[in-house]
Design a protein around this motif. Structure first.
Motif, mmCIF file in Angstrom:
data_model
loop_
_atom_site.group_PDB
_atom_site.id
_atom_site.type_symbol
_atom_site.label_atom_id
_atom_site.label_comp_id
_atom_site.label_asym_id
_atom_site.label_seq_id
_atom_site.Cartn_x
_atom_site.Cartn_y
_atom_site.Cartn_z
ATOM 1 N N ILE A 1 68.801 -7.572 40.242
ATOM 2 C CA ILE A 1 68.677 -6.933 38.740
ATOM 3 C C ILE A 1 67.961 -8.084 37.897
ATOM 4 O O ILE A 1 67.747 -7.733 36.712
ATOM 5 N N PHE A 2 68.137 -9.380 38.374
ATOM 6 C CA PHE A 2 67.759 -10.616 37.556
ATOM 7 C C PHE A 2 66.367 -10.591 37.238
ATOM 8 O O PHE A 2 65.938 -11.519 36.435
ATOM 9 N N VAL A 3 65.522 -9.498 37.912
ATOM 10 C CA VAL A 3 64.170 -9.626 37.801
ATOM 11 C C VAL A 3 63.893 -9.190 36.261
ATOM 12 O O VAL A 3 62.867 -9.526 35.758
ATOM 13 N N VAL A 4 64.755 -8.453 35.392
ATOM 14 C CA VAL A 4 64.685 -8.259 34.198
ATOM 15 C C VAL A 4 64.729 -9.100 33.216
ATOM 16 O O VAL A 4 64.707 -8.937 31.848
ATOM 17 N N GLU A 5 65.063 -10.355 33.505
ATOM 18 C CA GLU A 5 65.374 -11.374 32.763
ATOM 19 C C GLU A 5 64.134 -11.737 31.879
ATOM 20 O O GLU A 5 64.233 -12.026 30.547
ATOM 21 N N LEU A 6 63.064 -11.968 32.369
ATOM 22 C CA LEU A 6 61.967 -12.195 31.529
ATOM 23 C C LEU A 6 61.701 -10.894 30.491
ATOM 24 O O LEU A 6 61.048 -11.401 29.190
ATOM 25 N N PRO A 7 61.406 -9.709 30.970
ATOM 26 C CA PRO A 7 61.234 -8.632 30.075
ATOM 27 C C PRO A 7 62.307 -8.667 28.918
ATOM 28 O O PRO A 7 61.848 -8.584 27.667
ATOM 29 N N ALA A 8 63.414 -8.961 29.258
ATOM 30 C CA ALA A 8 64.458 -8.993 28.152
ATOM 31 C C ALA A 8 64.354 -10.160 27.166
ATOM 32 O O ALA A 8 64.391 -9.674 25.983
ATOM 33 N N THR A 9 63.918 -11.405 27.854
ATOM 34 C CA THR A 9 63.755 -12.283 27.159
ATOM 35 C C THR A 9 62.473 -12.120 26.027
ATOM 36 O O THR A 9 62.738 -12.583 24.742
ATOM 37 N N LEU A 10 61.476 -11.565 26.534
ATOM 38 C CA LEU A 10 60.464 -11.384 25.458
ATOM 39 C C LEU A 10 60.608 -10.354 24.594
ATOM 40 O O LEU A 10 60.214 -10.513 23.242
ATOM 41 N N LEU A 11 61.356 -9.329 24.739
ATOM 42 C CA LEU A 11 61.627 -8.396 23.823
ATOM 43 C C LEU A 11 62.696 -8.880 22.700
ATOM 44 O O LEU A 11 62.444 -8.446 21.462
ATOM 45 N N ILE A 12 63.503 -9.715 23.294
ATOM 46 C CA ILE A 12 64.523 -10.476 22.171
ATOM 47 C C ILE A 12 63.563 -11.395 21.492
ATOM 48 O O ILE A 12 63.896 -11.638 20.211
ATOM 49 N N ALA A 13 62.648 -11.992 22.130
ATOM 50 C CA ALA A 13 61.729 -12.921 21.134
ATOM 51 C C ALA A 13 60.998 -12.330 20.269
ATOM 52 O O ALA A 13 60.731 -12.885 19.315
ATOM 53 N N GLY A 14 60.375 -11.231 20.557
ATOM 54 C CA GLY A 14 59.333 -10.295 19.572
ATOM 55 C C GLY A 14 60.244 -10.051 18.361
ATOM 56 O O GLY A 14 59.886 -10.232 17.351
ATOM 57 N N TYR A 15 61.518 -9.678 18.557
ATOM 58 C CA TYR A 15 62.343 -9.463 17.418
ATOM 59 C C TYR A 15 62.844 -10.359 16.618
ATOM 60 O O TYR A 15 62.666 -10.448 15.449
ATOM 61 N N VAL A 16 63.140 -11.705 17.302
ATOM 62 C CA VAL A 16 63.503 -12.793 16.673
ATOM 63 C C VAL A 16 62.335 -13.156 15.668
ATOM 64 O O VAL A 16 62.504 -13.785 14.531
ATOM 65 N N PHE A 17 61.096 -13.282 16.427
ATOM 66 C CA PHE A 17 59.898 -13.763 15.832
ATOM 67 C C PHE A 17 59.296 -12.840 14.694
ATOM 68 O O PHE A 17 58.282 -12.994 14.018
ATOM 69 N N ARG A 18 59.995 -11.683 14.568
ATOM 70 C CA ARG A 18 59.412 -10.380 13.821
ATOM 71 C C ARG A 18 57.887 -10.208 14.382
ATOM 72 O O ARG A 18 57.004 -10.055 13.412
ATOM 73 N N ARG B 1 54.989 -8.341 16.731
ATOM 74 C CA ARG B 1 54.541 -7.001 17.298
ATOM 75 C C ARG B 1 53.974 -7.227 18.705
ATOM 76 O O ARG B 1 53.112 -7.942 18.717
ATOM 77 N N LEU B 2 54.691 -6.937 19.498
ATOM 78 C CA LEU B 2 54.193 -7.254 20.963
ATOM 79 C C LEU B 2 52.955 -6.666 21.324
ATOM 80 O O LEU B 2 52.911 -5.467 21.082
ATOM 81 N N PRO B 3 52.121 -7.140 22.096
ATOM 82 C CA PRO B 3 50.781 -6.428 22.384
ATOM 83 C C PRO B 3 51.017 -5.683 23.488
ATOM 84 O O PRO B 3 52.205 -5.520 24.288
ATOM 85 N N ARG B 4 50.133 -4.846 23.832
ATOM 86 C CA ARG B 4 50.141 -3.664 24.814
ATOM 87 C C ARG B 4 50.016 -4.426 26.231
ATOM 88 O O ARG B 4 51.063 -3.623 27.047
ATOM 89 N N GLU B 5 49.882 -5.584 26.469
ATOM 90 C CA GLU B 5 49.942 -5.969 27.677
ATOM 91 C C GLU B 5 51.406 -6.372 28.153
ATOM 92 O O GLU B 5 51.745 -6.351 29.233
#
Length: 289
Positions: free
Chosen positions: A77-94, A96-100
């Motif tokens: 389940i720990f493979v989700v750590e990077l996706p979760a981190t980037l989603l949180i970072a995108g929210y913190v930095f306000r 817009r995450l690119p399509r990639e």
């Protein structure tokens, strides 16, 4: 399941910590690689200390997850750590995450779902017979030694990948030792836990894995080390679960969708690790039309 919930919490904390550590480790000169000076340099950086704080939180959550579920379920389940981190970072930095990035998140998530559904890991015991640890530790030591010897002949991203796999092996071993130690706590209470060698071996393995991770992050890009770290931890943990704890996974024709899951996770991790957010920086804001 409690184990799944705490595994997700572990992944979020670990992923956030890894990004902060990468941001700090990237500033370390190459002359300090594989030396104690690397850690001394990082101890003076608040960003790195914040990352270590998140790692400690993750360790507590991981202990709860391993105490309540099979290692072959918890660790992948720990493979989700990077996706979760980037989603949180995108929210913190306000930002817009690119399509990639969204494609990478989808690939990792679908790969994990497909892999878990295909392998259907489970069963097994809570503790490991003492004699079984002898061969496991010997084989792990030989494998780690070969990886470290190989990494000395490499440079850049190739070195980061080799050290990332070495760190993954250390983290998988740490998880197996931690699960065995937590079984002592349930059987004999605090006294049994603090008198078990597994508890102290967990600390040694964890510190060693952390040291290898810092060197992997310093050696090259996150895109090189993260996939090896993520997949290596998951697959080696499953191997420990099957061989040491007697857990089961489906094989036969199920190996085909499991292989597809590994490919999806790999592609997703590489895509996400190349994002500026994974390196600890916010992407440029979108243009105002």
């Amino acid at each position: 399941m409690i184990s799944v919930l705490f595994a997700i919490l572990t992944a979020v904390s670990n992923g956030s910590g890894a990004v902060l550590q990468r941001r700090a480790a990237a500033t370390v000169p190459d002359t300090k690689a594989m030396r104690l000076e690397l850690i001394r340099h990082l101890l003076r950086q608040k960003v790195w200390l914040a990352g270590i704080g998140l790692v400690i939180v993750a360790a507590v959550c991981q202990a709860v997850a391993l105490a309540t579920g099979p290692i072959a379920v918890v660790q992948p389940i720990f493979v989700v750590e990077l996706p979760a981190t980037l989603l949180i970072a995108g929210y913190v930095f306000r930002a817009r995450l690119p399509r990639e990035v969204w494609a990478g998140v989808a690939a990792v998530t679908c790969g994990l779902a497909l892999g878990m559904a295909s392998a259907a890991p489970g069963g097994g015991g809570e503790s490991v017979p003492g004699a079984a640890w002898i061969s496991a530790l010997l084989l792990t030591g030989v494998f780690e030694g070969l990886l470290l010897a190989w990494s000395t002949r490499l440079r850049g991203n190739a070195r980061a990948a080799a050290l990332g796999l070495a760190a993954a092996t250390g983290y998988a071993l740490t998880a197996a030792l931690m699960k065995d130690a937590m079984a002592r706590l349930e059987d004999g209470g605090a006294a049994a836990l603090f008198t078990s060698w597994q508890l102290y071996a967990t600390a040694v393995a964890g510190v060693g894995a952390l040291f290898l991770l810092q060197n992997a992050l310093q050696a090259g890009s996150l895109a090189a080390s993260q996939p090896m770290l993520t997949l290596g931890d998951a697959l080696i943990s499953i191997a420990y679960g099957v061989t040491l704890f007697g857990e089961s996974v489906r094989v036969g024709w199920w190996l085909l969708p499991e292989l597809i899951a590994v490919v999806l996770i790999t592609v997703g991790c590489v895509t996400l690790a190349r994002s500026p957010l994974a390196g600890g920086a916010a992407p440029p804001p979108p243009r105002v039309r």
